[in-house]
Design a protein around this motif. Structure first.
Motif, mmCIF file in Angstrom:
data_model
loop_
_atom_site.group_PDB
_atom_site.id
_atom_site.type_symbol
_atom_site.label_atom_id
_atom_site.label_comp_id
_atom_site.label_asym_id
_atom_site.label_seq_id
_atom_site.Cartn_x
_atom_site.Cartn_y
_atom_site.Cartn_z
ATOM 1 N N THR A 126 -95.324 -64.948 -20.049
ATOM 2 C CA THR A 126 -95.597 -64.307 -18.765
ATOM 3 C C THR A 126 -94.723 -63.078 -18.587
ATOM 4 O O THR A 126 -95.123 -62.094 -17.957
ATOM 5 N N VAL A 127 -93.515 -63.121 -19.164
ATOM 6 C CA VAL A 127 -92.572 -62.010 -19.068
ATOM 7 C C VAL A 127 -92.568 -61.172 -20.343
ATOM 8 O O VAL A 127 -92.641 -59.947 -20.297
ATOM 9 N N THR A 128 -92.497 -61.844 -21.500
ATOM 10 C CA THR A 128 -92.325 -61.111 -22.758
ATOM 11 C C THR A 128 -93.630 -60.639 -23.367
ATOM 12 O O THR A 128 -93.617 -59.761 -24.242
ATOM 13 N N VAL B 43 -85.567 -58.650 -16.117
ATOM 14 C CA VAL B 43 -85.948 -59.719 -17.039
ATOM 15 C C VAL B 43 -85.299 -61.031 -16.615
ATOM 16 O O VAL B 43 -85.937 -62.090 -16.603
ATOM 17 N N ALA C 87 -87.040 -62.395 -13.550
ATOM 18 C CA ALA C 87 -88.377 -62.865 -13.892
ATOM 19 C C ALA C 87 -88.317 -64.198 -14.625
ATOM 20 O O ALA C 87 -89.111 -65.111 -14.353
ATOM 21 N N LEU C 88 -87.377 -64.334 -15.551
ATOM 22 C CA LEU C 88 -87.258 -65.588 -16.298
ATOM 23 C C LEU C 88 -86.861 -66.738 -15.379
ATOM 24 O O LEU C 88 -87.338 -67.868 -15.543
ATOM 25 N N VAL D 26 -89.900 -67.817 -13.685
ATOM 26 C CA VAL D 26 -90.777 -68.532 -14.606
ATOM 27 C C VAL D 26 -90.317 -69.971 -14.796
ATOM 28 O O VAL D 26 -91.110 -70.911 -14.805
ATOM 29 N N LEU E 277 -92.610 -62.531 -9.001
ATOM 30 C CA LEU E 277 -92.679 -62.396 -10.453
ATOM 31 C C LEU E 277 -93.491 -61.168 -10.850
ATOM 32 O O LEU E 277 -93.096 -60.408 -11.752
ATOM 33 N N GLU F 11 -91.336 -58.134 -10.446
ATOM 34 C CA GLU F 11 -90.324 -57.991 -11.500
ATOM 35 C C GLU F 11 -90.968 -57.520 -12.807
ATOM 36 O O GLU F 11 -90.418 -56.666 -13.502
ATOM 37 N N VAL F 12 -92.134 -58.055 -13.133
ATOM 38 C CA VAL F 12 -92.824 -57.628 -14.352
ATOM 39 C C VAL F 12 -93.227 -56.162 -14.252
ATOM 40 O O VAL F 12 -93.168 -55.413 -15.241
ATOM 41 N N ILE G 126 -90.201 -54.214 -15.118
ATOM 42 C CA ILE G 126 -90.002 -54.283 -16.568
ATOM 43 C C ILE G 126 -90.928 -53.306 -17.275
ATOM 44 O O ILE G 126 -90.507 -52.556 -18.165
ATOM 45 N N VAL H 64 -89.032 -56.273 -24.647
ATOM 46 C CA VAL H 64 -88.604 -57.308 -23.705
ATOM 47 C C VAL H 64 -88.177 -58.566 -24.457
ATOM 48 O O VAL H 64 -87.194 -59.222 -24.097
#
Length: 429
Positions: free
Chosen positions: A68-70, A159, A162-163, A166, A186, A189-190, A193, A234
């Motif tokens: 979802t983040v990376t 990051v 966001a983590l 998550v 979230l 934040e993404v 990023i 990321v």
């Protein structure tokens, strides 16, 4: 399992370790639909991560949440695209590139020392924040061959937030698709990023790409598109910054609470360096400090859990594993198993000096097999030289009780970690 939910949310690493302690190193968890196997057996770990690595994929809740983040980068990705991307960035982690990493690690450690020295007398240093800031220089030069001091903090903070969101969402019973406030945060934040990564990539693209040695340069030279570069950028912030900061923090805490070991480290540094700063050529002269890092990684492995999904039927440590099974390798429990380690809860760096190396499959702080962390050697060089630079003229002591552990994406000290960082007395240097 219903009764266990509070314990899982509160301390998942302790819950998994307790499962294997009570039910053995190969234990099934009774969940509907998906069979779950908790694994803390060295032969079983080797089977899943090394011998039959192709029989296990990363389509698990853990990696789906990280993606979802990376995005589908090296950390969460799989298959042929993962292989191509790993081959593309591998030169940034070759032995010849690590000498540059060593120089940046020493320079970054100087900043950490200066930060500690600037504090009013008697004021402890917040170590987790300081090690995170110290690692930004190494991350920046490894990723983009540049000083990212302007963008890196913004990227790392976004990051991190966001983590955290998550991880909380993964532990929540609310369906992930529901438009909750956390989901909207979230998304914000993404978006940050994405914006920062686009700026870093555009800046790197504007510079020469002939014979690049940095990760972003290698990816751009190979023709990867901006979205793919963003995902790997990321990924390396998570895998190369978050993990090293966590490991350095726990290592300094362990040393601060083990004065006899710390005194031996100071003696080793004095004998090897004679009062000067360390460098690449000194790595082989610091076996005790390297053993300290290895032991810290045993007790507090940043990747405290590794998950895989069986792609086909298999047999692991004598147990039939049907296709679709979620396999959870609890690194925390494996590294603290009294059947594998003498006095497993004690900080004993000598176990990596005097005794034979740990049995295969019993020590996997960087994973194992084809998915072994690509940045393992970089992380070890960085950690040893940051510690050597800090401790050649400084010492550390606790500023409070031992911290509790928060098992998030990595293991973090709950509420941070304050330590006193002080100049060595002349007789001790």
């Amino acid at each position: 399992m219903v009764r266990a939910v509070p314990a899982i949310v509160r301390a998942p690493h302790l819950f998994l370790a307790e499962v294997t302690r009570r039910h053995g190193p190969v234990a099934a968890i009774p969940l509907p639909r998906t069979p779950v196997l908790v694994l803390a057996d060295p032969d079983g770990v080797r089977r899943v991560l090394v011998e039959n690595a192709r029989g296990y994929g990363k389509a698990t809740i853990q990696y789906s949440a990280l993606a979802t983040v990376t995005g589908p980068g090296l950390l969460a990705g799989d298959g042929e695209v993962w292989k191509q991307h790993r081959r593309t960035v591998q030169p940034a982690f070759h032995h010849g590139s690590l000498e540059d990493v060593a120089a940046h690690a020493v320079h970054a450690a100087r900043g950490l020392v200066a930060e500690a020295d600037a504090l009013p007398p008697g004021t402890p240093l917040e170590v987790l924040g300081a090690t995170s800031r110290a690692g930004l220089e190494v991350v920046g030069h490894t990723l983009a061959a540049a000083d990212l001091s302007g963008d890196a903090p913004l990227l790392v903070e976004a990051v991190g937030r966001a983590l955290e969101l998550v991880v909380r969402r993964a532990a929540s019973p609310v369906p992930a698709a529901w438009p909750t406030p956390a989901r909207r945060r979230l998304a914000r934040e993404v978006a940050v990023i994405d914006e920062v990564c686009a700026r870093i990539v555009a800046t790197r693209r504007a510079r020469p790409l002939e014979d690049p040695r940095d990760v972003v340069g290698l990816m751009l030279a190979a023709g990867m598109d901006d979205r793919q570069v963003r995902d790997e950028l990321v990924t390396f912030v998570v895998a190369g910054h978050e993990t090293v900061a966590s490991s350095l923090t726990w290592t300094l805490d362990l040393l601060a609470r083990a004065p006899s070991v710390l005194a031996r480290v100071h003696a080793e540094l004095a004998g090897a360096l004679g009062g000067r700063e360390p460098g690449w050529d000194d790595l082989g002269k610091l076996p005790l400090l390297r053993a300290v890092v290895d032991e810290s990684l045993r007790l507090y492995p940043p990747a405290w859990v590794v998950t895989r999904q069986a792609l086909a039927d298999d047999v692991v440590a004598g147990v039939a594993v049907p296709a679709g099974t979620l396999v959870i390798v609890c690194t925390w429990g494996l590294h603290r198993d009294p059947a594998l380690w003498e006095a497993p809860e004690e900080f004993r760096p000598d176990r990596f000096l005097d005794a034979p190396r740990p049995a295969a499959g019993s020590y996997v702080p960087f994973g194992a097999g084809p998915r072994l962390c690509i940045g393992r050697d970089l992380a070890l060089v960085e950690e040893v030289l940051v510690l050597a630079t800090l401790l050649c003229e400084r010492t550390v002591r606790p500023a409070g009780p031992a911290p509790r552990v928060d098992a998030l994406v990595t293991l973090r000290p709950r509420g941070g970690l304050p330590l006193h960082v002080e100049r060595l007395a002349p007789s001790a240097s």
